[in-house]
Design an enzyme around this catalytic site. Structure first.
Site, mmCIF file in Angstrom:
data_model
loop_
_atom_site.group_PDB
_atom_site.id
_atom_site.type_symbol
_atom_site.label_atom_id
_atom_site.label_comp_id
_atom_site.label_asym_id
_atom_site.label_seq_id
_atom_site.Cartn_x
_atom_site.Cartn_y
_atom_site.Cartn_z
ATOM 1 N N TYR A 57 1.254 -1.228 -0.535
ATOM 2 C CA TYR A 57 0.298 -0.007 0.162
ATOM 3 C C TYR A 57 0.744 1.183 -0.032
ATOM 4 O O TYR A 57 1.708 1.980 1.283
ATOM 5 C CB TYR A 57 -0.320 0.468 1.285
ATOM 6 C CG TYR A 57 -2.004 -1.012 1.069
ATOM 7 C CD1 TYR A 57 -2.242 -1.942 0.176
ATOM 8 C CD2 TYR A 57 -2.602 -1.289 2.935
ATOM 9 C CE1 TYR A 57 -2.976 -2.331 -0.092
ATOM 10 C CE2 TYR A 57 -3.533 -1.912 2.221
ATOM 11 C CZ TYR A 57 -3.363 -2.945 1.113
ATOM 12 O OH TYR A 57 -4.834 -4.632 1.304
ATOM 13 N N GLN A 285 -14.580 10.673 7.601
ATOM 14 C CA GLN A 285 -15.351 9.284 7.248
ATOM 15 C C GLN A 285 -15.601 8.219 8.399
ATOM 16 O O GLN A 285 -16.440 7.021 8.264
ATOM 17 C CB GLN A 285 -14.206 8.909 6.396
ATOM 18 C CG GLN A 285 -14.262 9.811 5.394
ATOM 19 C CD GLN A 285 -13.499 9.265 4.694
ATOM 20 O OE1 GLN A 285 -12.708 8.342 4.283
ATOM 21 N NE2 GLN A 285 -13.597 9.331 2.587
HETATM 22 P P1 NAP Z 1 -13.442 0.357 1.457
HETATM 23 O O1 NAP Z 1 -14.415 0.777 3.015
HETATM 24 O O2 NAP Z 1 -14.549 0.175 0.072
HETATM 25 O O3 NAP Z 1 -13.920 1.789 0.526
HETATM 26 C C1 NAP Z 1 -13.122 2.834 1.049
HETATM 27 C C2 NAP Z 1 -12.939 3.698 1.250
HETATM 28 O O4 NAP Z 1 -14.888 4.537 1.056
HETATM 29 C C3 NAP Z 1 -12.498 5.377 0.997
HETATM 30 O O5 NAP Z 1 -11.728 5.403 0.946
HETATM 31 C C4 NAP Z 1 -13.143 6.605 1.220
HETATM 32 O O6 NAP Z 1 -12.597 7.020 -0.111
HETATM 33 C C5 NAP Z 1 -15.036 5.566 1.058
HETATM 34 N N1 NAP Z 1 -14.934 6.510 2.074
HETATM 35 C C6 NAP Z 1 -15.037 5.894 2.940
HETATM 36 N N2 NAP Z 1 -15.987 6.468 4.604
HETATM 37 C C7 NAP Z 1 -16.680 7.114 3.546
HETATM 38 C C8 NAP Z 1 -17.394 8.352 4.910
HETATM 39 N N3 NAP Z 1 -18.018 8.516 5.992
HETATM 40 N N4 NAP Z 1 -18.441 8.463 3.546
HETATM 41 C C9 NAP Z 1 -17.743 8.766 2.338
HETATM 42 N N5 NAP Z 1 -17.302 7.880 1.528
HETATM 43 C C10 NAP Z 1 -16.550 7.179 2.553
HETATM 44 O O7 NAP Z 1 -12.631 -0.364 1.784
HETATM 45 P P2 NAP Z 1 -11.215 -0.413 1.200
HETATM 46 O O8 NAP Z 1 -10.396 0.217 1.093
HETATM 47 O O9 NAP Z 1 -11.501 -1.266 -0.382
HETATM 48 O O10 NAP Z 1 -10.830 -1.664 1.577
HETATM 49 C C11 NAP Z 1 -10.911 -2.203 3.087
HETATM 50 C C12 NAP Z 1 -9.295 -2.311 3.300
HETATM 51 O O11 NAP Z 1 -9.682 -3.618 3.770
HETATM 52 C C13 NAP Z 1 -8.720 -1.831 2.133
HETATM 53 O O12 NAP Z 1 -8.047 -0.273 3.389
HETATM 54 C C14 NAP Z 1 -7.245 -2.850 3.514
HETATM 55 O O13 NAP Z 1 -6.904 -2.646 5.000
HETATM 56 C C15 NAP Z 1 -8.232 -3.843 2.731
HETATM 57 N N6 NAP Z 1 -8.161 -4.809 1.890
HETATM 58 C C16 NAP Z 1 -7.018 -6.370 1.578
HETATM 59 C C17 NAP Z 1 -7.405 -5.991 0.477
HETATM 60 C C18 NAP Z 1 -6.038 -7.283 0.102
HETATM 61 O O14 NAP Z 1 -6.213 -8.011 -0.551
HETATM 62 N N7 NAP Z 1 -6.478 -8.193 1.123
HETATM 63 C C19 NAP Z 1 -8.654 -6.125 -1.045
HETATM 64 C C20 NAP Z 1 -8.989 -4.535 -0.966
HETATM 65 C C21 NAP Z 1 -8.521 -3.935 0.396
HETATM 66 P P3 NAP Z 1 -12.904 8.376 -0.518
HETATM 67 O O15 NAP Z 1 -11.895 8.634 0.372
HETATM 68 O O16 NAP Z 1 -12.510 8.291 -1.958
HETATM 69 O O17 NAP Z 1 -14.138 9.343 -0.858
#
Ligand code: NAP
Length: 326
Positions: A57, A285
């Site tokens: 990351y 957020q």
């Molecule tokens: P997600 O929770 O699906 O989306 C995160 C995004 O949603 C944020 O970056 C933000 O985007 C938006 N967001 C979050 N809270 C919000 C709110 N209150 N209001 C409006 N928009 C909001 O997360 P993800 O990052 O894809 O997945 C979560 C975590 O899982 C990752 O950070 C990582 O640690 C892990 N992950 C692991 C893998 C793997 O292969 N193991 C793959 C993907 C993710 P903006 O700031 O751009 O608006």
């Protein structure tokens, strides 16, 4: 905040974790260090004690920011620090590598960046079929014996891959994608993990922001933001996902006096998932978190949610586009 016990982790674990992929900037159009540190502190203030990161990351950036934020905050002994290994990079090209040499390099780099001498959970990021899974498990057992990690996990592993991994060592958790729009684990991974007592830390709770309620039709994504190529964010699919969000939001309001974001995270927890990973990079957020903890969904509520999804998502697509090459 709700907490749970997970076999192999010697601390209570918050059922919502902060995911810090976006905090690394890479594939999210950049990052702001000060805002990121404040986001991590806001999550800890609200009772989240699981922080998930990975070397890839931001190619070390996310881990460095997490290390800095945790050092400033203090209380390391109460935090469940989870990172990963098994992806290597050259410039910004990544590929899977779970070899012994790679893991040995990554653990030292991660400990240094995270400013700690142990990790609570060390996960193999993506299955690397060139290395026998039981050998990788054996290497993690050695790290455990050396006191560098407390527990071993995997991510994006199928039941068959976990079965082989288990021949070489203990397996505490798997981290697959799971949210209202991405449910393929219900077919195999979820029942397998529940049967075997392997904890599920699922990622993408808000489906990369789609389920936040804040996603607008005219939102423009900057730089390398992965949503520029994410098939869910391309028309005409984008419109159907946004329509589904509007109807789910209406249901959340009428049934619970809540909003779509609360419903989306609550639904994951009420599906029996141990920990939902929520990605955030701005302190505000995290504000909706407490309102996720005071209601729950019955089987009837879940059926209504399924009807809405079936009616509005006519051409579903999964998160497979994110899988890194071998
Ligand atoms: P997600 O929770 O699906 O989306 C995160 C995004 O949603 C944020 O970056 C933000 O985007 C938006 N967001 C979050 N809270 C919000 C709110 N209150 N209001 C409006 N928009 C909001 O997360 P993800 O990052 O894809 O997945 C979560 C975590 O899982 C990752 O950070 C990582 O640690 C892990 N992950 C692991 C893998 C793997 O292969 N193991 C793959 C993907 C993710 P903006 O700031 O751009 O608006």
């Amino acid at each position: 905040m709700q907490y749970t016990k997970i076999f192999g982790i010697d601390k209570e674990v918050s059922r919502v974790a902060l995911g810090t992929w976006a905090i690394g900037g890479w594939m999210w159009g950049g990052t702001d260090e000060d805002l990121s540190v404040r986001t991590i502190h806001a999550a800890l203030d609200k009772g989240i004690n699981v922080i998930d990161t990975a070397p890839v990351y931001g190619f070390g950036r996310s881990e460095k920011i997490v290390g800095k934020a945790l050092k400033e905050y203090g209380g390391r002994e109460g935090i469940v620090l989870a990172t990963k290994a098994g992806l290597e990079w050259n410039e910004d090209k990544i590929r899977r590598n779970s070899s012994r040499e790679r893991i040995r390099k990554e653990i030292e780099d991660s400990l240094q960046r995270l400013k700690t001498d142990y990790l609570d959970l060390y996960q193999i990021h993506w299955p690397d079929s060139r290395v026998p899974f039981e050998d990788t498990a054996g290497e993690l057992e050695k790290l455990k014996a050396e006191g560098k990690i407390r527990a071993a996990g995997v991510s994006n592993f199928s039941p068959e891959q976990m079965e082989v991994f288990l021949k070489g060592g203990e397996l505490v958790s798997n981290q697959p994608p799971y949210n209202l729009f991405e449910r393929s684990i219900e077919e195999d991974v979820l029942p397998y993990c529940q049967k075997k007592g392997i904890a599920l830390f699922t990622y993408g709770a808000l489906c990369r922001g789609l389920l936040s309620g804040g996603m607008k039709r005219d939102r423009r994504f900057e730089g390398d933001d992965l949503r520029r190529i994410d098939p869910k964010f391309q028309e005409p699919r984008f419109e159907s996902y946004l329509k589904a969000v509007e109807h789910l939001d209406e249901y959340a309001r009428e049934a619970f006096g809540k909003r779509i974001l609360h419903l989306a995270v609550r639904w994951i927890l009420d599906q029996g998932i141990d920990v939902a990973l929520w990605g955030a990079r701005q302190p505000e957020q995290i504000d909706p978190l407490p309102a996720i903890m005071d209601f729950c969904l019955s089987d009837d509520d879940k059926k209504k949610v399924d009807w809405i999804l079936q009616e509005w998502i006519t051409d579903p697509v999964g998160p497979e586009f994110m899988a890194p090459p071998l």
